[in-house]
Design a protein around this motif. Structure first.
Motif, PDB file in Angstrom:
ATOM      1  N   VAL A  54       0.834  -1.196   0.000  1.00  0.00           N
ATOM      2  CA  VAL A  54       0.000   0.000   0.000  1.00  0.00           C
ATOM      3  C   VAL A  54       0.875   1.255   0.000  1.00  0.00           C
ATOM      4  O   VAL A  54       1.932   1.296   0.642  1.00  0.00           O
ATOM      5  N   ASP A  55       0.450   2.264  -0.763  1.00  0.00           N
ATOM      6  CA  ASP A  55       1.181   3.535  -0.794  1.00  0.00           C
ATOM      7  C   ASP A  55       1.096   4.227   0.564  1.00  0.00           C
ATOM      8  O   ASP A  55       2.103   4.637   1.136  1.00  0.00           O
ATOM      9  N   GLU A  56      -0.126   4.358   1.055  1.00  0.00           N
ATOM     10  CA  GLU A  56      -0.379   4.956   2.369  1.00  0.00           C
ATOM     11  C   GLU A  56      -1.699   4.401   2.902  1.00  0.00           C
ATOM     12  O   GLU A  56      -2.738   4.547   2.246  1.00  0.00           O
ATOM     13  N   LEU A  57      -1.644   3.757   4.045  1.00  0.00           N
ATOM     14  CA  LEU A  57      -2.853   3.208   4.652  1.00  0.00           C
ATOM     15  C   LEU A  57      -3.567   4.315   5.426  1.00  0.00           C
ATOM     16  O   LEU A  57      -3.031   4.848   6.396  1.00  0.00           O
ATOM     17  N   LYS A  58      -4.761   4.651   4.977  1.00  0.00           N
ATOM     18  CA  LYS A  58      -5.556   5.677   5.642  1.00  0.00           C
ATOM     19  C   LYS A  58      -6.608   4.993   6.511  1.00  0.00           C
ATOM     20  O   LYS A  58      -7.467   4.276   6.004  1.00  0.00           O
ATOM     21  N   VAL A  59      -6.522   5.218   7.808  1.00  0.00           N
ATOM     22  CA  VAL A  59      -7.416   4.570   8.769  1.00  0.00           C
ATOM     23  C   VAL A  59      -8.466   5.562   9.243  1.00  0.00           C
ATOM     24  O   VAL A  59      -8.129   6.702   9.611  1.00  0.00           O
ATOM     25  N   PHE A  60      -9.723   5.128   9.230  1.00  0.00           N
ATOM     26  CA  PHE A  60     -10.827   5.981   9.677  1.00  0.00           C
ATOM     27  C   PHE A  60     -10.704   6.255  11.169  1.00  0.00           C
ATOM     28  O   PHE A  60     -10.470   5.343  11.960  1.00  0.00           O
ATOM     29  N   PHE A  71     -11.822   0.646   9.907  1.00  0.00           N
ATOM     30  CA  PHE A  71     -11.763   0.655   8.443  1.00  0.00           C
ATOM     31  C   PHE A  71     -10.474   1.329   7.989  1.00  0.00           C
ATOM     32  O   PHE A  71     -10.088   2.383   8.502  1.00  0.00           O
ATOM     33  N   GLY A  72      -9.807   0.720   7.026  1.00  0.00           N
ATOM     34  CA  GLY A  72      -8.620   1.308   6.418  1.00  0.00           C
ATOM     35  C   GLY A  72      -8.650   1.079   4.919  1.00  0.00           C
ATOM     36  O   GLY A  72      -9.235   0.106   4.434  1.00  0.00           O
ATOM     37  N   GLU A  73      -8.000   1.969   4.166  1.00  0.00           N
ATOM     38  CA  GLU A  73      -7.983   1.841   2.711  1.00  0.00           C
ATOM     39  C   GLU A  73      -6.773   2.558   2.143  1.00  0.00           C
ATOM     40  O   GLU A  73      -6.128   3.377   2.812  1.00  0.00           O
ATOM     41  N   GLY A  74      -6.463   2.253   0.880  1.00  0.00           N
ATOM     42  CA  GLY A  74      -5.370   2.935   0.211  1.00  0.00           C
ATOM     43  C   GLY A  74      -5.112   2.360  -1.171  1.00  0.00           C
ATOM     44  O   GLY A  74      -5.520   1.240  -1.486  1.00  0.00           O
ATOM     45  N   SER A  75      -4.445   3.149  -2.008  1.00  0.00           N
ATOM     46  CA  SER A  75      -3.996   2.653  -3.305  1.00  0.00           C
ATOM     47  C   SER A  75      -2.832   1.708  -3.076  1.00  0.00           C
ATOM     48  O   SER A  75      -1.963   1.954  -2.244  1.00  0.00           O
ATOM     49  N   ALA A  76      -2.808   0.603  -3.845  1.00  0.00           N
ATOM     50  CA  ALA A  76      -1.809  -0.427  -3.582  1.00  0.00           C
ATOM     51  C   ALA A  76      -1.372  -1.100  -4.874  1.00  0.00           C
ATOM     52  O   ALA A  76      -2.045  -1.015  -5.906  1.00  0.00           O
ATOM     53  N   THR A  77      -0.233  -1.779  -4.795  1.00  0.00           N
ATOM     54  CA  THR A  77       0.295  -2.550  -5.914  1.00  0.00           C
ATOM     55  C   THR A  77       0.222  -4.028  -5.574  1.00  0.00           C
ATOM     56  O   THR A  77       0.684  -4.453  -4.504  1.00  0.00           O
ATOM     57  N   GLU A  78      -0.369  -4.814  -6.473  1.00  0.00           N
ATOM     58  CA  GLU A  78      -0.422  -6.259  -6.267  1.00  0.00           C
ATOM     59  C   GLU A  78       0.977  -6.833  -6.481  1.00  0.00           C
ATOM     60  O   GLU A  78       1.593  -6.621  -7.536  1.00  0.00           O
ATOM     61  N   VAL A  87      -7.522  -0.912  -2.341  1.00  0.00           N
ATOM     62  CA  VAL A  87      -7.826  -1.978  -1.379  1.00  0.00           C
ATOM     63  C   VAL A  87      -8.377  -1.355  -0.104  1.00  0.00           C
ATOM     64  O   VAL A  87      -7.842  -0.355   0.391  1.00  0.00           O
ATOM     65  N   ALA A  88      -9.440  -1.946   0.405  1.00  0.00           N
ATOM     66  CA  ALA A  88     -10.048  -1.482   1.653  1.00  0.00           C
ATOM     67  C   ALA A  88     -10.254  -2.673   2.574  1.00  0.00           C
ATOM     68  O   ALA A  88     -10.433  -3.812   2.115  1.00  0.00           O
ATOM     69  N   LEU A  89     -10.232  -2.412   3.881  1.00  0.00           N
ATOM     70  CA  LEU A  89     -10.435  -3.469   4.874  1.00  0.00           C
ATOM     71  C   LEU A  89     -11.332  -2.946   5.980  1.00  0.00           C
ATOM     72  O   LEU A  89     -11.039  -1.924   6.604  1.00  0.00           O
ATOM     73  N   TYR A  90     -12.419  -3.664   6.205  1.00  0.00           N
ATOM     74  CA  TYR A  90     -13.391  -3.350   7.264  1.00  0.00           C
ATOM     75  C   TYR A  90     -13.364  -4.502   8.259  1.00  0.00           C
ATOM     76  O   TYR A  90     -13.344  -5.676   7.859  1.00  0.00           O
ATOM     77  N   ILE A  91     -13.371  -4.189   9.560  1.00  0.00           N
ATOM     78  CA  ILE A  91     -13.408  -5.237  10.584  1.00  0.00           C
ATOM     79  C   ILE A  91     -14.581  -4.999  11.520  1.00  0.00           C
ATOM     80  O   ILE A  91     -14.719  -3.930  12.115  1.00  0.00           O
ATOM     81  N   GLY A  92     -15.439  -5.988  11.637  1.00  0.00           N
ATOM     82  CA  GLY A  92     -16.513  -5.975  12.621  1.00  0.00           C
ATOM     83  C   GLY A  92     -16.206  -6.986  13.713  1.00  0.00           C
ATOM     84  O   GLY A  92     -15.656  -8.062  13.433  1.00  0.00           O
ATOM     85  N   PHE A  93     -16.534  -6.649  14.956  1.00  0.00           N
ATOM     86  CA  PHE A  93     -16.204  -7.515  16.082  1.00  0.00           C
ATOM     87  C   PHE A  93     -17.476  -8.098  16.703  1.00  0.00           C
ATOM     88  O   PHE A  93     -18.478  -7.408  16.861  1.00  0.00           O
ATOM     89  N   ASP A  94     -17.382  -9.383  17.047  1.00  0.00           N
ATOM     90  CA  ASP A  94     -18.508 -10.056  17.688  1.00  0.00           C
ATOM     91  C   ASP A  94     -17.978 -11.209  18.523  1.00  0.00           C
ATOM     92  O   ASP A  94     -17.276 -12.089  18.010  1.00  0.00           O
ATOM     93  N   LYS A  95     -18.282 -11.199  19.820  1.00  0.00           N
ATOM     94  CA  LYS A  95     -17.928 -12.275  20.744  1.00  0.00           C
ATOM     95  C   LYS A  95     -16.439 -12.599  20.698  1.00  0.00           C
ATOM     96  O   LYS A  95     -16.038 -13.760  20.636  1.00  0.00           O
TER      97      LYS A  95
END
Length: 254
Positions: A54-60, A71-78, A87-95
């Motif tokens: 990722v170029d820069e991970l921007k976290v909400f 939640f975090g996202e950023g432009s990235a190279t595969e 690429v974006a990543l969302y995490i929800g928590f439960d138990k």
């Protein structure tokens, strides 16, 4: 289109791909001290970083919140192809588990078109949902839940007892189209709890995401929405009563 993969469910719509990961634990220290950056970095380093730079991970960043967004996202190279992605990543928590949702889109514009806000990413976990076939249903499925609360006198502080609820459900589905189920539970203050035990036997019909069971309470026929959710421990069978949606069984194969 949703497909089952090793450790996650893959959902694709055109060039946008969403990976719905099974629940994985967060380190205990992060439950106490972890902030948005720490928690997103923890899952990003394990789920995204092995495949993308990722170029820069921007976290909400949340304000004061009860149900916080991670939640975090950023432009990235595969790494394997050199292709540019958003690429974006969302995490929800439960138990105690974190359920990560990874979105890979060809550009930020393509991502934003499908997901205009963070909450819309979180709703994607509803796509971890698969139709039930009769052959998959055969066997014994069980669930058990419990909860308890301690009471204290608001004036004296003296202990006033504990209220507890526990339930256990078992469904057995047979190849010949019959079923049986047992439902046991207790509720109320410990020492004076009320207990119940119910048993049913009848026939089942499965069609169009619906499971129909005869000879239920008061000899009535009940219809359930039926589907599988994939988890790290195997398929979780959901049975949601159509005319009383608060009656929701979540069952694992025994």
């Amino acid at each position: 289109m949703a497909t089952i993969e090793n450790g996650f469910v893959r959902v694709a719509k055109g060039d946008v791909v969403v990976l719905l990961y099974h629940g994985t634990p967060l380190p205990e220290s992060m439950w106490v001290m972890g902030n948005e950056q720490d928690r997103v970095n923890y899952y990003w380093s394990r789920l995204v970083a092995p495949r993308y730079r990722v170029d820069e991970l921007k976290v909400f960043k949340n304000d004061i919140c009860y149900f916080c967004l991670y939640f975090g996202e950023g432009s990235a190279t595969e790494l394997t192809t050199g292709a540019r992605k958003h690429v974006a990543l969302y995490i929800g928590f439960d138990k105690g588990l974190g359920y990560a949702i990874q979105v890979v889109a060809p550009s930020f514009a393509a991502f934003q078109k499908e997901f205009p806000n963070i909450e819309s990413v979180g709703k994607m976990y509803g796509y971890n949902k698969f139709a039930v076939k009769a052959a998959d249903l055969t066997g014994k499925w069980t669930s058990s839940t419990s909860a308890a609360g301690q009471y204290y006198n608001s004036v004296t502080g003296a202990y006033a007892g504990m209220n507890a609820v526990s339930m256990a459900n078992t469904f057995t589905f047979n190849r010949d189209g019959t079923y049986s189920s047992t439902h046991n539970g207790a509720s109320g203050f410990v020492g004076s709890q009320q207990f119940y035990s119910q048993k049913y036997q009848g026939r089942m019909t499965l069609s169009d995401w619906r499971l129909t069971l005869t000879n239920r309470f008061n000899n009535k026929t009940e219809v359930f929405e039926a589907y599988f959710e994939m988890t790290g421990a195997g398929p979780l069978l959901h049975l949601v009563q159509v005319d009383a949606r608060g009656m929701h069984y979540r069952l694992m194969r025994e």
